[in-house]
Structures are given as structure tokens and as C-alpha cells.
Write a protein that holds these residues in place. Sequence first.
Motif, PDB file in Angstrom:
ATOM      1  N   ASP A  48       0.774  -1.212   0.013  1.00  0.00           N
ATOM      2  CA  ASP A  48       0.012  -0.079  -0.083  1.00  0.00           C
ATOM      3  C   ASP A  48       0.803   1.261  -0.069  1.00  0.00           C
ATOM      4  O   ASP A  48       1.823   0.928   0.131  1.00  0.00           O
ATOM      5  N   GLY A  49       0.054   2.326   0.111  1.00  0.00           N
ATOM      6  CA  GLY A  49       0.874   3.829  -0.036  1.00  0.00           C
ATOM      7  C   GLY A  49       1.070   4.346   1.351  1.00  0.00           C
ATOM      8  O   GLY A  49       1.616   5.557   1.386  1.00  0.00           O
ATOM      9  N   ASP A  50       1.207   3.451   2.511  1.00  0.00           N
ATOM     10  CA  ASP A  50       1.477   4.111   3.647  1.00  0.00           C
ATOM     11  C   ASP A  50       2.827   4.497   3.914  1.00  0.00           C
ATOM     12  O   ASP A  50       3.099   5.336   4.563  1.00  0.00           O
ATOM     13  N   TRP A  51       3.840   3.566   3.136  1.00  0.00           N
ATOM     14  CA  TRP A  51       5.233   4.167   3.190  1.00  0.00           C
ATOM     15  C   TRP A  51       5.828   4.110   1.685  1.00  0.00           C
ATOM     16  O   TRP A  51       5.876   3.278   0.777  1.00  0.00           O
ATOM     17  N   ARG A  52       6.179   5.588   1.524  1.00  0.00           N
ATOM     18  CA  ARG A  52       6.457   5.836   0.168  1.00  0.00           C
ATOM     19  C   ARG A  52       8.036   6.002   0.112  1.00  0.00           C
ATOM     20  O   ARG A  52       8.710   5.770  -0.948  1.00  0.00           O
ATOM     21  N   PHE A  53       8.559   5.816   1.422  1.00  0.00           N
ATOM     22  CA  PHE A  53      10.235   5.819   1.707  1.00  0.00           C
ATOM     23  C   PHE A  53      10.563   4.681   2.273  1.00  0.00           C
ATOM     24  O   PHE A  53       9.717   4.112   3.169  1.00  0.00           O
ATOM     25  N   MET A  54      12.050   4.523   2.223  1.00  0.00           N
ATOM     26  CA  MET A  54      12.578   3.347   2.735  1.00  0.00           C
ATOM     27  C   MET A  54      13.954   3.778   3.234  1.00  0.00           C
ATOM     28  O   MET A  54      14.799   3.005   3.276  1.00  0.00           O
ATOM     29  N   ASN A  55      13.818   4.966   3.775  1.00  0.00           N
ATOM     30  CA  ASN A  55      15.278   5.466   4.472  1.00  0.00           C
ATOM     31  C   ASN A  55      15.237   5.639   5.992  1.00  0.00           C
ATOM     32  O   ASN A  55      13.967   5.680   6.304  1.00  0.00           O
ATOM     33  N   TYR A  56      16.138   5.855   6.790  1.00  0.00           N
ATOM     34  CA  TYR A  56      16.123   6.325   8.132  1.00  0.00           C
ATOM     35  C   TYR A  56      15.664   7.559   8.442  1.00  0.00           C
ATOM     36  O   TYR A  56      15.404   7.913   9.566  1.00  0.00           O
ATOM     37  N   GLY A  57      15.784   8.563   7.565  1.00  0.00           N
ATOM     38  CA  GLY A  57      15.311   9.867   7.789  1.00  0.00           C
ATOM     39  C   GLY A  57      16.587  10.778   8.004  1.00  0.00           C
ATOM     40  O   GLY A  57      17.699  10.263   8.423  1.00  0.00           O
ATOM     41  N   TYR A  58      15.981  12.121   8.459  1.00  0.00           N
ATOM     42  CA  TYR A  58      16.723  13.157   8.946  1.00  0.00           C
ATOM     43  C   TYR A  58      16.067  14.442   9.468  1.00  0.00           C
ATOM     44  O   TYR A  58      15.033  14.914   8.852  1.00  0.00           O
ATOM     45  N   PHE A 107      11.305  11.559   6.613  1.00  0.00           N
ATOM     46  CA  PHE A 107      11.939  10.658   5.440  1.00  0.00           C
ATOM     47  C   PHE A 107      12.369  11.496   4.478  1.00  0.00           C
ATOM     48  O   PHE A 107      13.370  11.698   3.863  1.00  0.00           O
ATOM     49  N   ILE A 108      11.593  12.578   4.182  1.00  0.00           N
ATOM     50  CA  ILE A 108      11.615  13.700   3.102  1.00  0.00           C
ATOM     51  C   ILE A 108      13.128  14.474   3.797  1.00  0.00           C
ATOM     52  O   ILE A 108      13.750  15.147   2.688  1.00  0.00           O
ATOM     53  N   GLY A 109      13.215  14.503   4.581  1.00  0.00           N
ATOM     54  CA  GLY A 109      14.399  15.427   5.436  1.00  0.00           C
ATOM     55  C   GLY A 109      15.747  14.919   4.675  1.00  0.00           C
ATOM     56  O   GLY A 109      16.798  15.976   4.289  1.00  0.00           O
ATOM     57  N   LEU A 110      15.980  13.671   4.488  1.00  0.00           N
ATOM     58  CA  LEU A 110      17.065  13.507   3.734  1.00  0.00           C
ATOM     59  C   LEU A 110      17.369  13.746   2.247  1.00  0.00           C
ATOM     60  O   LEU A 110      18.440  14.132   1.940  1.00  0.00           O
ATOM     61  N   TYR A 111      16.170  14.003   1.614  1.00  0.00           N
ATOM     62  CA  TYR A 111      16.316  14.670   0.289  1.00  0.00           C
ATOM     63  C   TYR A 111      16.198  16.169   0.224  1.00  0.00           C
ATOM     64  O   TYR A 111      17.092  16.830  -0.538  1.00  0.00           O
ATOM     65  N   HIS A 112      15.689  16.581   1.466  1.00  0.00           N
ATOM     66  CA  HIS A 112      15.814  18.100   1.658  1.00  0.00           C
ATOM     67  C   HIS A 112      17.376  18.775   1.756  1.00  0.00           C
ATOM     68  O   HIS A 112      18.059  19.446   1.044  1.00  0.00           O
ATOM     69  N   GLN A 113      18.033  17.865   2.512  1.00  0.00           N
ATOM     70  CA  GLN A 113      19.312  18.290   2.925  1.00  0.00           C
ATOM     71  C   GLN A 113      20.486  17.813   2.035  1.00  0.00           C
ATOM     72  O   GLN A 113      21.457  18.797   1.560  1.00  0.00           O
ATOM     73  N   ALA A 114      19.960  16.842   1.012  1.00  0.00           N
ATOM     74  CA  ALA A 114      20.637  16.518  -0.022  1.00  0.00           C
ATOM     75  C   ALA A 114      20.711  17.565  -1.346  1.00  0.00           C
ATOM     76  O   ALA A 114      21.625  17.938  -2.071  1.00  0.00           O
TER      77      ALA A 114
END
Length: 272
Positions: free
Chosen positions: A39-49, A68-75
Motif C-alpha cells: 500500500d501507499g502507507d510508506w513511500r520512503f525506505m530510508n532512516y530519515g533526517y 524521511f523527506i528530510g534526507l532529500y531536503h538536505q541533499a
Amino acid sequence: MSSRLFSSVLDVTTPGRYPRAQKWVWRRVYNMLSRFWSDGDWRFMNYGYLPSDAPFSLQAEDEPERTFIGLYHQALDGLPVEGARVLEVGSGRGGGCRYIARYYAPASVTGLDYSPETVRRAERLNSDTPLLTFETGDAEAMPFADGTFDIVINIESSHCYGDVPAFAREVSRVLKPGGWFTFADMRPKSQVKVLDEQLAAPGLEPSARRNISPNVVAALDAAESRKQQRIRRAFLLKRFMSEFSGSKGSVLYKGLSSGQIVYVARRYRKTG
């Protein structure tokens, strides 16, 4: 028992130790997870930031995924993403690509993943997002022409690769001159220097180096309750998923908290 089993899996999949077995194991792990969490409950599979300074802006519907979006924002923070052709290598369930496409106004976003089942899941979960496509492919032999992309992003994926130097060479090849490579992943403390050597491909000039482990641990803490709610539904996989997700008390959580495992962020600029 589950901690010993997971430690054994980590031993087999240590980057560079058993490269063929490593890719085989990770591909099947992620195929299994894509089938299990359909399902769409988890679109991310990272540890987060979680950032140490003021929080970044998100729409209300995306707040549950903030850690989880935080890792992409910092990147991507400060990079010229608007109008750029972006490639994410190791795109998983597509949450990161979706975030980039919706928030940064790129020309296009392509997600590349080694797991066919995961790619199919990403396509279904993110079919409502324009500018976004997903492809199945190998990070060490990417199916793209030279100089195709302005930005390549790689989040918490390289530990699955059998040949990290080959991956770095491929990043340099598919980047346009002046393009950016932004990277984040974890390694045992003893392997961080080796990782930097592996990423030093011809044409990639280092721009920034950071240890973001405290921010990742803060994100793990913030997401603990939500993860436990999902893990309780895993039945036979409950103990394995507690380890895999980095829950409190897991091998990875203890390693990141103690400094024996280091989560690094790196940026490179393509010369020429």
C-alpha cells in the motif's frame, strides 16, 4: 535470534566483501518488501533526517513523511534543481522522486532501481505525479547516455552495491559538465575513508562532506511510534523488520548512536 540473523545478513552484504552475493541478497530483500508492503502507507525506505536548525516547509499532506523527506531536503538544499534533469539512483518506492518533482520544479525526474518489483510498486504509488518516470537498472551499468543529467542523487542505497567505484564512474559518465552528484549513506566507522576513496571517480570534484549521524538518530526517534504500529502487523517478519527499520534497540540504531556506524553526506561537482 533476530539480531544475530540480521547481523549475519549485514556481514554478507558488507560493501565489497561478497559483491555477487551482496547484490543478490539485497535485490531479493527489496522485492520481498515491495510485495509485503504493497500500500501507499510508506513511500520512503530510508532512516530519515531531522535538521538541527529551523524546519523546512512542507504541505500538510506530506507532514507524516517529514523525517524521511528530510534526507532529500538536505541533499538538494541550495542546488540548482529548477529546470534540471534529475536522476535518483536507488529510487525505491519513489517517495524521494515524488518529493523532488512536486517541490523543486525540475524539467524531469527519473528513478532507477535494481528491483523490478520495487519499480512496479513505485510506478503505481506515484502515477499521479507529472514529470516522473521509473526504470529498472543497475547502478553499476546505468542505461543512460553520457551527459544525460544535471543532478544525480543517491540516498541510502550504495551499501547494496557490489562495486561502488563502478557506480561512481557511472555517475560521472551520465552527469553533464557542471552537474551535481549528491550522496548520503551509512558505513561502519572503519570504512568511511574507503568509501570516500571509492566515490573519487575521475571528473567528480568534492564539494562538501558532513557527518549527519545525529540528525539521522533524531529522525529514527521521531519515527519510532509510527514504525512500531506497522511492525506489529508484520507477524512472522516482526523481529526482522524491527532490525531492518532501525528501531530502538536494533543493531543499526545502536551503531549509529554509538558512532560505530557513521551516516555521511557528500556532494560532488562534475568538472569540464
